[in-house]
Design an enzyme around this catalytic site. Structure first.
Site, PDB file in Angstrom:
ATOM      1  N   ARG A  33     -61.788  -7.163  11.543  1.00 42.70           N
ATOM      2  CA  ARG A  33     -62.364  -6.969   9.936  1.00 42.70           C
ATOM      3  C   ARG A  33     -61.968  -8.297   9.094  1.00 42.70           C
ATOM      4  NH1 ARG A  33     -58.708  -1.986   8.514  1.00 42.70           N
ATOM      5  NH2 ARG A  33     -57.278  -3.464   9.741  1.00 42.70           N
TER       6      ARG A  33
ATOM      7  N   TYR B 196     -67.113  -6.882  13.473  1.00 38.68           N
ATOM      8  CA  TYR B 196     -67.452  -5.853  14.452  1.00 38.68           C
ATOM      9  C   TYR B 196     -69.029  -5.888  14.828  1.00 38.68           C
ATOM     10  CZ  TYR B 196     -62.689  -3.783  13.748  1.00 38.68           C
ATOM     11  OH  TYR B 196     -61.355  -3.323  13.620  1.00 38.68           O
TER      12      TYR B 196
ATOM     13  N   HIS C  49     -62.322   6.101  16.948  1.00 38.05           N
ATOM     14  CA  HIS C  49     -62.831   5.987  18.238  1.00 38.05           C
ATOM     15  C   HIS C  49     -64.172   6.553  18.461  1.00 38.05           C
ATOM     16  CE1 HIS C  49     -58.728   5.575  20.451  1.00 38.05           C
ATOM     17  NE2 HIS C  49     -59.017   4.647  19.630  1.00 38.05           N
TER      18      HIS C  49
ATOM     19  N   LYS D 244     -56.825   5.602  24.496  1.00 39.41           N
ATOM     20  CA  LYS D 244     -56.538   6.708  24.373  1.00 39.41           C
ATOM     21  C   LYS D 244     -55.900   7.099  23.315  1.00 39.41           C
ATOM     22  CE  LYS D 244     -52.739   7.106  24.056  1.00 39.41           C
ATOM     23  NZ  LYS D 244     -51.783   7.000  22.890  1.00 39.41           N
TER      24      LYS D 244
HETATM   25  N1  LIG Z   1     -53.184   2.598  26.701  1.00 40.35           N
HETATM   26  C1  LIG Z   1     -52.127   2.385  26.132  1.00 40.35           C
HETATM   27  O1  LIG Z   1     -50.967   2.178  27.066  1.00 40.35           O
HETATM   28  C2  LIG Z   1     -52.153   2.384  24.658  1.00 40.35           C
HETATM   29  C3  LIG Z   1     -50.680   1.816  24.172  1.00 40.35           C
HETATM   30  C4  LIG Z   1     -50.684   1.663  22.774  1.00 40.35           C
HETATM   31  C5  LIG Z   1     -51.679   2.105  21.851  1.00 40.35           C
HETATM   32  N2  LIG Z   1     -53.008   2.755  22.473  1.00 40.35           N
HETATM   33  C6  LIG Z   1     -54.090   3.358  21.778  1.00 40.35           C
HETATM   34  O2  LIG Z   1     -54.784   2.104  21.175  1.00 40.35           O
HETATM   35  C7  LIG Z   1     -55.328   2.309  19.910  1.00 40.35           C
HETATM   36  C8  LIG Z   1     -54.651   1.162  18.820  1.00 40.35           C
HETATM   37  O3  LIG Z   1     -53.249   0.991  18.962  1.00 40.35           O
HETATM   38  P1  LIG Z   1     -52.357  -0.206  18.570  1.00 40.35           P
HETATM   39  O4  LIG Z   1     -50.769   0.200  18.598  1.00 40.35           O
HETATM   40  O5  LIG Z   1     -52.823  -1.212  19.165  1.00 40.35           O
HETATM   41  O6  LIG Z   1     -52.651  -0.113  17.084  1.00 40.35           O
HETATM   42  P2  LIG Z   1     -52.649  -1.441  16.068  1.00 40.35           P
HETATM   43  O7  LIG Z   1     -52.070  -2.654  16.605  1.00 40.35           O
HETATM   44  O8  LIG Z   1     -52.487  -1.048  14.633  1.00 40.35           O
HETATM   45  O9  LIG Z   1     -54.377  -1.873  15.964  1.00 40.35           O
HETATM   46  C9  LIG Z   1     -55.397  -1.064  15.709  1.00 40.35           C
HETATM   47  C10 LIG Z   1     -56.503  -2.196  15.172  1.00 40.35           C
HETATM   48  O10 LIG Z   1     -57.561  -1.402  14.727  1.00 40.35           O
HETATM   49  C11 LIG Z   1     -58.127  -2.243  13.870  1.00 40.35           C
HETATM   50  N3  LIG Z   1     -58.578  -1.189  12.604  1.00 40.35           N
HETATM   51  C12 LIG Z   1     -59.642  -0.769  12.122  1.00 40.35           C
HETATM   52  N4  LIG Z   1     -59.584  -0.104  11.041  1.00 40.35           N
HETATM   53  C13 LIG Z   1     -58.513   0.130  10.639  1.00 40.35           C
HETATM   54  C14 LIG Z   1     -57.803   0.667   9.765  1.00 40.35           C
HETATM   55  N5  LIG Z   1     -58.425   1.351   8.811  1.00 40.35           N
HETATM   56  N6  LIG Z   1     -56.447   0.603   9.747  1.00 40.35           N
HETATM   57  C15 LIG Z   1     -55.558   0.014  10.631  1.00 40.35           C
HETATM   58  N7  LIG Z   1     -56.392  -0.585  11.747  1.00 40.35           N
HETATM   59  C16 LIG Z   1     -57.736  -0.869  11.706  1.00 40.35           C
HETATM   60  C17 LIG Z   1     -57.458  -3.439  13.340  1.00 40.35           C
HETATM   61  O11 LIG Z   1     -57.818  -4.683  13.825  1.00 40.35           O
HETATM   62  P3  LIG Z   1     -58.601  -5.745  12.814  1.00 40.35           P
HETATM   63  O12 LIG Z   1     -57.766  -5.721  11.646  1.00 40.35           O
HETATM   64  O13 LIG Z   1     -58.639  -6.915  13.617  1.00 40.35           O
HETATM   65  O14 LIG Z   1     -60.146  -5.202  12.375  1.00 40.35           O
HETATM   66  C18 LIG Z   1     -55.792  -3.083  14.005  1.00 40.35           C
HETATM   67  O15 LIG Z   1     -55.163  -4.118  14.684  1.00 40.35           O
HETATM   68  C19 LIG Z   1     -54.475   3.710  19.488  1.00 40.35           C
HETATM   69  O16 LIG Z   1     -55.629   4.540  19.545  1.00 40.35           O
HETATM   70  C20 LIG Z   1     -53.758   4.103  20.558  1.00 40.35           C
HETATM   71  O17 LIG Z   1     -53.259   5.309  21.027  1.00 40.35           O
HETATM   72  C21 LIG Z   1     -52.907   2.744  23.985  1.00 40.35           C
END
Ligand SMILES: NC(=O)c1ccc[n+]([C@@H]2O[C@H](COP(=O)([O-])OP(=O)(O)OC[C@H]3O[C@@H](n4cnc5c(N)ncnc54)[C@H](OP(=O)(O)O)[C@@H]3O)[C@@H](O)[C@H]2O)c1
Length: 326
Positions: A38, A57, A78, A96
């Site tokens: 964003r 996006y 998602h 997930k």
């Molecule tokens: N598979 C795994 O092992 C694993 C591990 C951790 C997390 N996850 C999953 O991955 C997802 C993200 O987790 P994360 O820890 O990476 O989160 P995060 O660092 O907070 O990242 C989320 C991203 O979403 C975007 N975004 C768009 N709208 C948003 C809003 N209204 N508020 C906040 N962010 C927004 C932002 O990117 P921009 O600012 O660049 O747009 C932000 O960097 C979750 O569903 C979590 O369950 C999976």
């Protein structure tokens, strides 16, 4: 499409930076075309780090040189963004849990099926070979008749402002952490698990659950209990208790790529620890996704339909845990 699946990433997220994008750039079957944010400045920083283009996006979804999109957005986003990815004709690798509601997950599955595209959830632990070893030991009767499963995924409190503390973004420990032992129980006991009781501890100031436990039972009568939370010392493990022995696996859900798992077997007159090979579960997930796309597999393939049914079932169980909660 060429010999590689060209990825775009929607959201410059923490897990994307630490684990998934390095897997995409390391995997022979995939390449990274662009990352979207964003915030254009943030996208530029990511793009410079990973040697790809920066985009917004919508701009990313419009690119012809993107075959598949990885979506690591907050869980509540998602479904809306997953549907837009599929509507743009791109395969979807979704973080997930797939959605905050089972109906949301079903909507994604319907869209991927209608568009004849691949839809997968990036539940990477399913790609670690240690769980195949556990399943083999169970099938060989190493611990006799299976009586119970106990799984937990807990970690200490997160920084204020983390997406996991925001109800509108799909926060809470059940959706973030509880889904791991639930999915592991599905993997080892079957999708016909049902919830028979649960407790959730809600943080009144934040309005999300920060800890919980649930009790489930499989169609064959095997008991399962799952523990999850953001209020504990780190723990990520499960154990299986049978009529003649017990299997315990520590660091079951998020081991680092170099970690050599230690699987413990306890029997009446014998205990043993098996050191298993290290495995890179993020690379495994990305590589399996790419292999499926390059083979022309989509959500219509019977194996993908089965995987999608398990994905839906996880969120149904989440809903049942919430309904049953004290
Ligand atoms: N598979 C795994 O092992 C694993 C591990 C951790 C997390 N996850 C999953 O991955 C997802 C993200 O987790 P994360 O820890 O990476 O989160 P995060 O660092 O907070 O990242 C989320 C991203 O979403 C975007 N975004 C768009 N709208 C948003 C809003 N209204 N508020 C906040 N962010 C927004 C932002 O990117 P921009 O600012 O660049 O747009 C932000 O960097 C979750 O569903 C979590 O369950 C999976």
């Amino acid at each position: 499409m060429g010999a590689q699946v060209r990825f775009g990433v929607l959201g410059c997220s923490s897990v994307a930076r630490r684990r998934t994008i390095p897997a995409i750039t390391a995997c022979p079957g995939t390449s990274l075309t662009a990352v979207a944010s964003r915030d254009p400045g943030k996208a530029e920083v990511f793009a410079a780090e990973f040697g790809c283009a920066a985009a917004g996006y919508d701009e990313l979804l419009a690119r012809d040189d993107v075959d598949a999109v990885y979506v690591p957005l907050p869980t509540a986003l998602h479904v809306p963004w997953g549907l837009r990815v599929l509507a743009a004709g791109k395969h979807l690798l979704l973080e997930k849990p797939s959605a905050t509601s089972a109906e949301g997950t079903r909507e994604l599955v319907r869209a991927a099926t209608a568009q004849d595209l691949l839809l997968r959830e990036n539940f990477t632990f399913l790609h670690h070979s240690q769980h195949r070893t556990v399943a083999r030991l169970l099938a060989e009767g190493r611990i006799g008749e299976l009586r119970s499963f106990s799984g937990s995924f807990c970690f200490p409190p997160l920084p204020d402002g983390d997406i996991r503390y925001v109800p509108e973004l799909g926060g809470g420990s059940l959706l973030d952490a509880g889904v791991y032992p639930i999915r592991a129980a599905q993997l080892l006991l079957g999708d016909d698990l049902r919830v028979v009781g649960s407790v959730l501890r809600t943080d009144p100031a934040r309005g999300v659950d920060v800890a919980g436990q649930a009790m489930l039972v499989s169609g064959e009568g095997v008991f399962a209990d799952v523990h999850f939370g953001f209020q504990h010392a780190y723990g990520s493990r499960y154990s299986l208790w049978g009529s003649t022995g017990r299997i315990t696996l520590d660091r079951a859900f998020t081991p680092q790529a170099g970690w050599q798992p230690v699987l413990r077997i306890d029997e009446q007159d014998h205990s043993e620890e098996l050191t298993l090979p290290a495995d890179h579960q993020f690379l495994g997930s990305v590589a399996a996704f790419a292999e499926a796309v390059l083979a022309g597999r989509t959500a219509r393939h019977p194996d993908e339909q089965a995987a999608c049914a398990s994905m839906v079932r996880t969120v149904e169980l989440v809903e049942d845990v919430v309904r049953a909660a004290v």
